[in-house]
Design a protein around this motif. Structure first.
Motif, mmCIF file in Angstrom:
data_model
loop_
_atom_site.group_PDB
_atom_site.id
_atom_site.type_symbol
_atom_site.label_atom_id
_atom_site.label_comp_id
_atom_site.label_asym_id
_atom_site.label_seq_id
_atom_site.Cartn_x
_atom_site.Cartn_y
_atom_site.Cartn_z
ATOM 1 N N ASN A 395 40.252 19.317 16.972
ATOM 2 C CA ASN A 395 40.397 20.032 18.237
ATOM 3 C C ASN A 395 41.793 20.628 18.389
ATOM 4 N N VAL A 396 42.810 19.841 18.060
ATOM 5 C CA VAL A 396 44.184 20.357 18.154
ATOM 6 C C VAL A 396 44.335 21.565 17.232
ATOM 7 N N PHE A 397 43.850 21.443 16.015
ATOM 8 C CA PHE A 397 43.981 22.514 15.023
ATOM 9 C C PHE A 397 43.228 23.767 15.470
ATOM 10 N N GLY A 398 41.970 23.594 15.872
ATOM 11 C CA GLY A 398 41.145 24.738 16.243
ATOM 12 C C GLY A 398 41.662 25.485 17.459
ATOM 13 N N LEU A 399 42.152 24.747 18.458
ATOM 14 C CA LEU A 399 42.668 25.384 19.670
ATOM 15 C C LEU A 399 44.044 26.013 19.435
ATOM 16 N N PHE A 400 44.910 25.323 18.700
ATOM 17 C CA PHE A 400 46.269 25.826 18.490
ATOM 18 C C PHE A 400 46.273 27.080 17.614
ATOM 19 N N PHE A 401 45.463 27.088 16.569
ATOM 20 C CA PHE A 401 45.449 28.218 15.641
ATOM 21 C C PHE A 401 44.246 29.146 15.875
ATOM 22 N N TRP A 402 43.728 29.170 17.104
ATOM 23 C CA TRP A 402 42.529 29.962 17.367
ATOM 24 C C TRP A 402 42.712 31.422 16.952
ATOM 25 N N GLU A 403 43.781 32.031 17.404
ATOM 26 C CA GLU A 403 43.996 33.452 17.113
ATOM 27 C C GLU A 403 44.140 33.688 15.616
ATOM 28 N N GLU A 404 44.816 32.786 14.931
ATOM 29 C CA GLU A 404 45.024 32.945 13.491
ATOM 30 C C GLU A 404 43.710 32.764 12.718
ATOM 31 N N ILE A 405 42.872 31.831 13.164
ATOM 32 C CA ILE A 405 41.591 31.580 12.496
ATOM 33 C C ILE A 405 40.696 32.810 12.576
ATOM 34 N N PHE A 406 40.637 33.430 13.761
ATOM 35 C CA PHE A 406 39.685 34.511 13.999
ATOM 36 C C PHE A 406 40.291 35.910 13.966
ATOM 37 N N ASP A 407 41.509 36.048 13.536
ATOM 38 C CA ASP A 407 42.135 37.365 13.493
ATOM 39 C C ASP A 407 41.368 38.276 12.522
ATOM 40 N N PRO A 408 40.830 39.409 13.002
ATOM 41 C CA PRO A 408 40.020 40.268 12.123
ATOM 42 C C PRO A 408 40.796 40.929 10.985
#
Length: 558
Positions: A395-408
């Motif tokens: 949860n910490v990882f997914g929320l903190f790096f949300w923009e980086e994970i899904f950046d097109p």
């Protein structure tokens, strides 16, 4: 079952979808693929799209209804849809446009599918005309198999195939179109329904910024071919000897697929499946031959296990040392380390750590719920806690790096129903985002700043599908409770470690998180017959290094 489940979901929320929602979604997929991949489509696929779009709406509906059902053969009298005004005319139109066909010669597997569309009593009734003696106590599948073994295929086809049987055509073309859309072979049109009834939310991305699943026709055909080979293997492993499977595999130009970036991961999987099948049946030399073709996990690990069985410890040691220099993942690293320790007469690293665990008494009524029993024990001592397992770190990882994970910009988002970026579990996930991840960690100077990022992601994307985030309230509460105790440098170290290899470092976290007043601890719970895994040891050692308190709780039944 899927249809019933979807209908149940619709009724639960009283969401009424448009009558021809499935047709709208199908047209959307065709137009999407045509717009993004037209240069990669074959003439047959382009003809299919053109022909389908020229059909009457009734014919389009009938074709889509069939394409969303399992199997190749359908009984026209069983296809009753209120929105299709004239089924007979739709049927004839599809026949005229070669989107339905009448088969006169069937392969064995096709004949099985044909007979399987009938109920068991109907099968027995049709067999009366053949004066065929049959054991009526057999289950339906066994009954069909006996028919295929003892009867002439042409006779069976004549008996069970009639003018009321509908056979879908252009399935290969449609499968390839779906592959281009979804980017993989297990894409399901039901994802549209799950989204539309509100049971799944996907990241909203400007379609003009979406990347492509494939850059060439060759890549797509390679992935499709590997999918077909995998299905073929599942049939062969049940039907022929392991050495016959080996001979079948030898005819595959696997090196071609291993050298193609978009196909390599699937080729490695097939290599592992076939190699492990040979290994299970003690054909070690043949298995080693296959395992040598790639260094992907877990193929080197399998080679070590075979070398040890063959008592070829020199090869085992040499490979273990090679792995330690450049491991694929945590599990491979610890397995290699254990090979070296064993040869030096040392205990396994996981065994050493497990022996250091604390013994806790747990009531035997929790025998099949060991983590809940351990949590109950700690609660009896005045602690509060959660059976959080992997959810806190994820949860910490997914929320903190949300923009980086899904950046097109990383070309890892290809279509609007994508739950995970396509590179989320690949080696290049971190390499692509290394600068963005490093910059974000470096500019986060306080826990207050970190919490602000997490809260903003929660507010903006609440409920949206993320491969790491578990939206359940209790799991979010567990995350915030951990963050209240952890130091900023500990949290940042955790995030940096996970980012390097999200596939292998997002699991293996301890089972329980408990706290009382100003103290807290993570506990990896082990029943008397359970053993510590390499992934679990990895996180226990990292937590030791960073000063995050963690222990192994060894359950003793009372």
């Amino acid at each position: 079952m899927l249809l019933l489940f979807l209908l149940w979901m619709v009724n639960q929320d009283k969401i009424i979808l448009p009558e021809k929602y499935y047709l709208d979604n199908f047209r959307y997929v065709l137009n999407f693929v045509l717009g993004k991949y037209e240069p990669l489509l074959s003439s047959l696929e382009l003809d299919f799209i053109s022909t389908f779009m020229s059909l009457s709406e009734d014919a389009q509906c009938l074709y889509v209804r069939m394409s969303n059902r399992k199997g190749q053969f359908f009984r026209k009298e069983k296809l009753i849809y209120q929105e299709i005004i004239n089924l007979d005319e739709a049927h004839e139109e599809l026949l005229e446009n070669n989107l339905l066909t009448k088969k006169t010669i069937l392969e064995i597997e096709e004949c099985f599918q044909l007979i399987n569309i009938y109920t068991k009593p109907e099968i027995i009734q049709r067999l009366k005309a053949l004066d065929f003696q049959i054991d009526k106590k057999l289950k339906k599948d066994q009954l069909i198999l006996e028919l295929l073994e003892t009867c002439d295929l042409d006779l069976l086809t004549e008996t069970f195939y009639s003018n009321s049987i509908i056979t879908q055509s252009a399935k290969e073309e449609l499968d390839m179109i779906k592959l281009f859309f979804f980017g993989h072979n297990h894409g399901d049109m039901s994802d549209f329904v799950i989204r539309d009834v509100g049971h799944a939310k996907f990241m909203e991305v400007d379609e003009s910024k979406l990347g492509t699943s494939f850059d060439s026709r060759e890549e797509a055909e390679a992935v499709m071919h590997l999918s077909q080979l995998s299905k073929e293997f599942y049939l062969l492993e049940e039907a022929v000897s392991p050495l016959s499977v080996y001979e079948w595999f030898k005819e595959i130009e696997i090196g071609y697929f291993l050298n193609m970036e978009k196909a390599k991961r699937r080729a490695d999987k097939l290599l592992h499946k076939v190699g492990y099948h040979l290994e299970k049946h003690k054909h070690f030399d043949q298995a080693l031959e296959l395992y040598h073709l790639s260094s992907a996990a877990p193929l080197r690990e399998r080679r070590i296990r075979i070398y040890n069985k063959q008592k070829d410890f020199d090869k085992s040691l040499a490979l273990a040392q090679q792995i330690l220099e450049n491991p694929n993942d945590n599990k491979e690293y610890y397995i290699a380390l254990d090979v070296i320790n064993k040869l030096e007469k040392k205990l396994k690293t996981t065994t050493i750590r497990q022996k250091e665990g604390m013994v806790i008494p747990v009531d035997s009524s929790y025998q099949y719920r060991v983590e809940q029993g351990a949590l109950a024990y700690f609660e009896s001592l005045g602690y509060q806690g959660y059976h959080a397992e992997n959810s806190i770190g994820r949860n910490v990882f997914g929320l903190f790096f949300w923009e980086e994970i899904f950046d097109p910009q990383y070309n890892s988002l290809h279509q609007p129903l994508q739950r995970n970026p396509s590179d989320i579990y690949g080696k290049d996930f971190y390499e692509k985002r290394k600068k963005a991840i490093t910059d974000k960690l470096q500019t986060t100077k306080s826990k207050k700043q970190l919490a602000k990022v997490l809260k903003q992601s929660f507010k903006s994307y609440d409920g949206v599908a993320n491969p790491f985030v578990h939206w359940e309230v209790s799991m979010m509460d567990a995350m915030w409770q951990f963050l209240a105790f952890a130091k900023l440098k500990q949290i940042k170290a955790l995030l940096a470690e996970m980012a390097i290899d999200p596939k292998n470092r997002s699991t293996g976290f301890p089972d329980l998180f408990v706290w009382r007043e100003k103290t807290y601890s993570f506990y990896e719970v082990k029943s008397p017959n359970d053993h510590l895994s390499e992934k679990q040891l990895f996180w226990l050692e990292r937590f030791d290094e960073w000063g995050i308190h963690s222990e192994i709780a060894l359950v003793e039944w009372h």
